[in-house]
Design a protein around this motif. Sequence first.
Motif, PDB file in Angstrom:
ATOM      1  N   CYS A  43       0.608  -1.136  -0.020  1.00 37.52           N
ATOM      2  CA  CYS A  43      -0.005   0.080  -0.009  1.00 37.52           C
ATOM      3  C   CYS A  43       1.024   1.199   0.070  1.00 37.52           C
ATOM      4  N   ILE A  44       2.038   1.096   0.311  1.00 41.90           N
ATOM      5  CA  ILE A  44       3.096   2.293   0.345  1.00 41.90           C
ATOM      6  C   ILE A  44       3.309   2.787  -1.048  1.00 41.90           C
ATOM      7  N   THR A  45       3.740   1.802  -1.928  1.00 40.02           N
ATOM      8  CA  THR A  45       3.986   2.068  -3.243  1.00 40.02           C
ATOM      9  C   THR A  45       2.882   2.012  -4.382  1.00 40.02           C
ATOM     10  N   GLY A  46       1.887   1.197  -3.797  1.00 45.68           N
ATOM     11  CA  GLY A  46       0.932   0.793  -4.988  1.00 45.68           C
ATOM     12  C   GLY A  46       1.504  -0.736  -5.504  1.00 45.68           C
ATOM     13  N   TYR A  47       0.529  -1.645  -5.608  1.00 52.27           N
ATOM     14  CA  TYR A  47       0.796  -2.721  -6.360  1.00 52.27           C
ATOM     15  C   TYR A  47       1.205  -2.656  -7.779  1.00 52.27           C
ATOM     16  N   GLY A  48       0.788  -1.679  -8.415  1.00 52.33           N
ATOM     17  CA  GLY A  48       0.901  -1.600  -9.940  1.00 52.33           C
ATOM     18  C   GLY A  48       2.094  -0.883 -10.454  1.00 52.33           C
ATOM     19  N   SER A  49       3.163  -0.945  -9.436  1.00 50.12           N
ATOM     20  CA  SER A  49       4.407  -0.099  -9.722  1.00 50.12           C
ATOM     21  C   SER A  49       5.077  -0.849 -10.963  1.00 50.12           C
ATOM     22  N   GLU A  50       4.917  -2.103 -11.257  1.00 46.33           N
ATOM     23  CA  GLU A  50       5.743  -2.571 -12.290  1.00 46.33           C
ATOM     24  C   GLU A  50       7.225  -2.719 -12.212  1.00 46.33           C
ATOM     25  N   ASP A  51       7.990  -2.408 -13.179  1.00 46.26           N
ATOM     26  CA  ASP A  51       9.368  -2.619 -13.092  1.00 46.26           C
ATOM     27  C   ASP A  51      10.009  -1.374 -12.165  1.00 46.26           C
ATOM     28  N   LEU A  52       9.173  -0.463 -11.832  1.00 42.00           N
ATOM     29  CA  LEU A  52      10.009   0.206 -10.760  1.00 42.00           C
ATOM     30  C   LEU A  52      10.319  -0.467  -9.424  1.00 42.00           C
ATOM     31  N   PHE A  53       9.725  -1.555  -9.198  1.00 39.73           N
ATOM     32  CA  PHE A  53      10.270  -2.515  -8.093  1.00 39.73           C
ATOM     33  C   PHE A  53      11.613  -3.140  -8.297  1.00 39.73           C
ATOM     34  N   LEU A  54      12.008  -2.989  -9.643  1.00 36.66           N
ATOM     35  CA  LEU A  54      13.439  -3.599  -9.964  1.00 36.66           C
ATOM     36  C   LEU A  54      14.546  -2.679  -9.714  1.00 36.66           C
ATOM     37  N   SER A  55      14.288  -1.275  -9.583  1.00 34.56           N
ATOM     38  CA  SER A  55      15.148  -0.222  -9.524  1.00 34.56           C
ATOM     39  C   SER A  55      15.728  -0.400  -8.000  1.00 34.56           C
ATOM     40  N   TYR A  56      16.751   0.265  -7.806  1.00 36.65           N
ATOM     41  CA  TYR A  56      17.321   0.397  -6.303  1.00 36.65           C
ATOM     42  C   TYR A  56      16.649   1.539  -5.475  1.00 36.65           C
ATOM     43  N   TRP A  57      16.456   2.607  -6.316  1.00 37.26           N
ATOM     44  CA  TRP A  57      15.879   3.800  -5.425  1.00 37.26           C
ATOM     45  C   TRP A  57      14.593   3.666  -5.217  1.00 37.26           C
ATOM     46  N   TYR A  58      13.537   2.940  -5.818  1.00 33.95           N
ATOM     47  CA  TYR A  58      12.235   2.641  -5.496  1.00 33.95           C
ATOM     48  C   TYR A  58      11.998   2.220  -4.173  1.00 33.95           C
ATOM     49  N   PRO A  59      12.551   0.935  -3.926  1.00 30.18           N
ATOM     50  CA  PRO A  59      12.128   0.406  -2.560  1.00 30.18           C
ATOM     51  C   PRO A  59      12.995   1.185  -1.450  1.00 30.18           C
ATOM     52  N   ALA A  60      14.198   1.776  -1.734  1.00 30.30           N
ATOM     53  CA  ALA A  60      14.675   2.757  -0.806  1.00 30.30           C
ATOM     54  C   ALA A  60      13.692   3.987  -0.179  1.00 30.30           C
ATOM     55  N   LYS A  61      13.223   4.430  -1.433  1.00 29.25           N
ATOM     56  CA  LYS A  61      12.365   5.656  -1.020  1.00 29.25           C
ATOM     57  C   LYS A  61      10.961   4.837  -0.249  1.00 29.25           C
ATOM     58  N   ALA A  62      10.710   3.983  -0.643  1.00 31.38           N
ATOM     59  CA  ALA A  62       9.425   3.376   0.225  1.00 31.38           C
ATOM     60  C   ALA A  62       9.775   3.176   1.879  1.00 31.38           C
ATOM     61  N   LEU A  63      10.978   2.786   1.977  1.00 33.52           N
ATOM     62  CA  LEU A  63      11.563   2.716   3.381  1.00 33.52           C
ATOM     63  C   LEU A  63      11.485   4.206   3.966  1.00 33.52           C
ATOM     64  N   ASP A  64      11.992   5.354   3.331  1.00 30.42           N
ATOM     65  CA  ASP A  64      11.752   6.452   3.672  1.00 30.42           C
ATOM     66  C   ASP A  64      10.385   6.973   4.066  1.00 30.42           C
ATOM     67  N   GLN A  65       9.447   6.492   3.306  1.00 29.90           N
ATOM     68  CA  GLN A  65       7.972   6.825   3.644  1.00 29.90           C
ATOM     69  C   GLN A  65       7.798   6.131   4.793  1.00 29.90           C
ATOM     70  N   LEU A  66       8.184   4.852   4.940  1.00 32.59           N
ATOM     71  CA  LEU A  66       7.766   4.010   6.291  1.00 32.59           C
ATOM     72  C   LEU A  66       8.334   4.694   7.565  1.00 32.59           C
ATOM     73  N   GLN A  67       9.612   5.416   7.475  1.00 30.05           N
ATOM     74  CA  GLN A  67      10.026   5.951   8.623  1.00 30.05           C
ATOM     75  C   GLN A  67       9.163   7.062   8.848  1.00 30.05           C
ATOM     76  N   LEU A  68       8.728   7.823   7.965  1.00 24.69           N
ATOM     77  CA  LEU A  68       7.905   8.940   8.113  1.00 24.69           C
ATOM     78  C   LEU A  68       6.467   8.519   8.757  1.00 24.69           C
ATOM     79  N   LEU A  69       6.193   7.393   8.779  1.00 27.90           N
ATOM     80  CA  LEU A  69       4.840   6.663   9.101  1.00 27.90           C
ATOM     81  C   LEU A  69       4.888   6.412  10.550  1.00 27.90           C
ATOM     82  N   ILE A  70       6.247   5.910  10.915  1.00 29.21           N
ATOM     83  CA  ILE A  70       6.412   5.342  12.411  1.00 29.21           C
ATOM     84  C   ILE A  70       5.890   6.084  13.396  1.00 29.21           C
TER      85      ILE A  70
END
Length: 610
Positions: A43-70
């Motif tokens: 739910c943080i990124t959206g399931y339909g992110s397709e090949d964005l999941f394969l990049s290094y920066w995209y999962p890393a930015k998702a962790l940044d969002q998780l930190q803001l949610l904590i």
Amino acid sequence: MKLALATVNQTPLDWTGNLQRIIAATDQAKQEGARLIFFPELCITGYGSEDLFLSYWYPAKALDQLQLLIPHSQGVTIAVGLPFRIQDKVYNTMALLENGALKGFVAKQFMAIDGVHYEFRWFTPWKANEQIEVDFFGAKIPFGDITFEKEGIHYGFEICEDAWRGKERPGYRLCDRNVDLIISPSASHFAMGKTLERKQLIEDSSKIFDCFYAYVNLLGNESGRMIFDGEALFAKSGKILYRNQLLSFQDYQVMTFDYKDEEQEIAEIHPKEWEFAQASALGLFDYLRKSKSKGFVLSLSGGADSSTIAVLVAEMVRRGLEELGLQAFCQKIGLNDWENYSANPEKLLVNELLTTAYQGTSNSSKDTLESAQSLAESLGAKFYHWTIDEEVSSYTSKIENALGRKLNWEKDDITLQNIQARARSPIIWMLANINNALLLATSNRSEGDVGYTTMDGDTSGSISPIAAVDKYFVLHWLRWAEENLNRPGLKKVNSLQPTAELRPSERRQTDEKDLMPYSLIVEIEKLAIRDRRSPMDIYWLLKEELDLNPEELKGYVKKFFQLWARNQWKRERLAPSFHLDQFNVDPKTWYRFPILSQGFSEELAQLEKA
């Protein structure tokens, strides 16, 4: 203890909006007294992110969002879905936040790889019973196949596909660990009738594992093709205790209930006809607002397909107004002068958002013109009417001059039909461009099967709302909609026999005469495409079921497979469509087939001898 299941309508790359919706849903759940709050998969990124999941920066930015949610987890426990990269592998995880701290990550163990899902392209499955520690901004956090406890409640996760894997599913291992509650956070695509399968799964799961079982799905047309229905289910000992209504127009929904109460609220399960209308309406609404378009343009022929789409746009307005109210509906689609529509909101908004045009030729009938005009007027849509004979004549005369001969229906039938369909496209695109609107293509799945559609003609458009449903269902749904949706403007549409109206009237063209009965196309395509059976298998199965002459049936099966193989290139170029049924023929989402092949020649030769 109160439990909350929270669904959200997310959009890939909308980092701020996605996080705000999660926070808003969390705040509402807190206000309603929830102590455990569960969100859907990814739910943080959206399931339909397709090949964005394969990049290094995209999962890393998702962790940044998780930190803001904590910090928002103070006093509560929150579970949210996001991708997590470890070196060259990406995992689909649920993060568990509690009292301002990150408690751990649960990783999905099974990947969905059938139908519309291609998860193995992006994610690596986690091994059962395996646990490690990962770094999260300097802290060591448990990761893998882990469970949690809160105030005496022991709980674990089956992430979407995990729950559908029979005896292999993680639920059995969770049962061995004596969990009290299993949660299934999901990104499960909508399909008509699928809620019945989910209901059965959740009931059976709660009974088999003798525990409370919760399910929560994503919501809305997230990224163009798949629609999520936002379903939330809660069960114990084989009995559903809670079920919400599907396919909400809201940004998020929070379903809060007491953990151990008996039956609390169970929404009605609607028929497929209602689901089709609701899902299509929501899909169009989200596509409109997320593409930042100003409305829709439709070439309204007066026939079944374009009329269905016109009604679906009107249903988008009707249903959106009923759920959101006038002000919120307008603001979500970018109409800030919402007061201007207050006198008659539904018709005024349809008039604002839907522009139609009847583009006749000398082969068009008075009946279809009247059908199109009466439907547009009944819905409130703008309606234009012009003829394209001049354009057709111009194209035809240029070719005739170049060839040094006149075109005729005996020799040039397909050419003379197609130029009419194609000549309609440029001018309707002009109208879409002028309005900054989405052009709605009108092809259905049955036409996609057999290529009964003109490229750059009726396939032309920004989005193809009914390309995933068959023509037989479309015809049935129109009759249902006339009565059940109170759409009297469909009376003329439902009185007409489907025809392309591309040949002179004396040739009495009908779709089924050109092809075969639509009811038979449905039966063949289910076996051929959904069940992947051979021509011979299909012949023997249908020979037992249908009262047809064997040679006639062979001819229909042969025709279907020949046309299917010949027209894959057309399916490759169809406009994006919604996945609405058990299967579709879009090669980008469900069924891949070679553009060039031998066209089942050996298989059909064997069929001839049967």
